[in-house]
Write a protein that holds these residues in place. Structure first.
Motif, short mmCIF file in Angstrom:
data_model
loop_
_atom_site.label_atom_id
_atom_site.label_comp_id
_atom_site.label_asym_id
_atom_site.label_seq_id
_atom_site.Cartn_x
_atom_site.Cartn_y
_atom_site.Cartn_z
N ASP A 220 62.52 46.22 49.78
CA ASP A 220 63.11 45.39 48.71
C ASP A 220 64.40 45.99 48.14
N ASN A 221 65.30 46.40 49.04
CA ASN A 221 66.62 46.82 48.55
C ASN A 221 67.53 45.60 48.46
N GLU A 222 68.78 45.80 48.14
CA GLU A 222 69.66 44.66 47.90
C GLU A 222 69.98 43.87 49.17
N TYR A 223 69.62 44.41 50.34
CA TYR A 223 69.83 43.69 51.60
C TYR A 223 68.54 43.04 52.11
N PHE A 258 71.97 47.19 64.66
CA PHE A 258 73.03 48.19 64.55
C PHE A 258 74.06 47.78 63.49
N ASP A 259 74.45 46.50 63.53
CA ASP A 259 75.46 46.00 62.58
C ASP A 259 74.93 46.03 61.15
N LEU A 260 73.68 45.60 60.97
CA LEU A 260 73.08 45.60 59.64
C LEU A 260 72.91 47.02 59.12
N SER A 261 72.44 47.91 59.99
CA SER A 261 72.20 49.29 59.58
C SER A 261 73.50 49.96 59.15
N ASP A 266 76.80 52.57 55.10
CA ASP A 266 78.06 52.63 54.35
C ASP A 266 77.82 52.51 52.85
N ALA A 267 76.79 51.71 52.51
CA ALA A 267 76.45 51.52 51.10
C ALA A 267 75.47 52.59 50.60
N LYS A 268 75.08 53.51 51.50
CA LYS A 268 74.13 54.59 51.17
C LYS A 268 72.81 54.05 50.61
N ILE A 269 72.25 53.10 51.35
CA ILE A 269 70.96 52.49 50.99
C ILE A 269 69.92 52.90 52.04
N SER A 270 68.81 53.46 51.61
CA SER A 270 67.75 53.88 52.54
C SER A 270 67.14 52.66 53.22
N GLU A 286 67.59 57.83 55.27
CA GLU A 286 67.35 58.09 53.85
C GLU A 286 68.64 58.55 53.15
N PHE A 287 68.86 57.96 51.99
CA PHE A 287 70.01 58.32 51.17
C PHE A 287 69.59 58.58 49.73
#
Length: 287
Positions: A220-223, A258-261, A266-270, A286-287
């Motif tokens: 449940d992150n922003e993506y 790959f593209d989503l990751s 880049d946004a430093k989201i785990s 992990e970030f």
């Protein structure tokens, strides 16, 4: 009715001989024994000897297998000190009934939570062996596995389809209930669905192929919404019926992954993603 193992001294001597001979080719030592930790005194002696004679001398770490009910803080602290880079644990499924009654694993959820928290505490990477399509599997039990893995957040997940080995009691049970897909039982491929049970073959393949995306929805992150949209898009627009179609779909999934990751990195989201394009492993970034 006996168990025999090499002495710790013998094991260290064997490692030393091979390291001296092949040092430039060795990045890490892999202990592939399923139950190396069964004898707790022996493993503690091995870890101390490895620390002194291998890790401190050559700087070579190691990967090892373990069972969650054999994990203690004393063991994990010694693993950390002696250069353990990765520990692999049989998670199997998030449903205790499937894990302990159907698979006869005899490992509680609490054991798994305790073990993985210790790995996090001592900064040891972890791998969870997971399977779907176990006898009695439902969509609910698959979701339970996803939810539990999202809480454990192992460094790596290796996901395979349940495959009963010929000659085992569970194979005989599957045969008795006429659950086996006989046309593919002889193929050596842990990505094949070999049972006709409550979750369809196509649905199991979809869950397996999109597994890291389902995990990211649960995290449940922003993506999360974007991953959910991608899941729906692939389920509605791609074919999961023949082996060739499945391979083509998986290539498209890996490209999209790959593209989503990259966006999340880049946004430093785990998040979870496919591991180096490997079709059976997922990694926690992990970030």
């Amino acid at each position: 009715n006996y168990f025999r193992s090499n002495s710790v001294e013998y094991a260290i001597d064997e490692l030393t001989i091979n390291i001296e001979k092949y040092r430039k080719y060795i990045d890490i030592i892999n202990f592939d024994d399923d139950l190396l930790m069964l004898d707790q005194n022996w493993i503690l002696q091995l870890l101390e000897a490895y620390k002194v004679n291998i890790f401190e001398k050559y700087g070579i770490g190691y990967a090892i297998n373990g069972r969650a009910d054999l994990i203690s803080e004393k063991i994990v602290s010694k693993l950390s000190e002696s250069g353990c880079d990765l520990i692999r644990i049989g998670f199997e499924t998030g449903d205790e009934k499937l894990r302990n009654i159907i698979l006869n694993k005899q490992i509680s959820n609490q054991c798994l939570f305790t073990a993985f928290r210790l790995f996090d505490k001592y900064k040891i990477r972890s791998l969870a062996f997971c399977m779907i399509g176990v006898v009695g599997e439902t969509e609910r039990t698959i979701i339970e596995s996803l939810e539990m893995l999202a809480c454990l957040h192992p460094s790596l997940i290796r996901l395979t389809m349940f495959t009963p080995f010929i000659g085992t009691p569970i194979y005989e049970e599957c045969k008795k209930k006429d659950l086996l897909v006989k046309s593919i039982m002889n193929e050596d491929d842990l990505n094949l669905v070999v049972l006709n049970d409550s979750v369809s073959q196509v649905e199991l393949i979809q869950y397996q192929m999109l597994f890291p995306w389902y995990l990211n929805v649960i995290l449940d992150n922003e993506y999360a919404a974007e991953y959910k949209e991608k899941i729906e898009y692939f389920i509605n627009n791609y074919n999961f019926n023949t082996k060739k179609q499945i391979e083509l779909t998986k290539e498209a999934v890996i490209t999209a992954d790959f593209d989503l990751s990259k966006k999340l990195k880049d946004a430093k989201i785990s998040h979870y993603s496919y591991y180096n394009n490997n079709k059976m492993y997922y990694t926690y970034n992990e970030f």
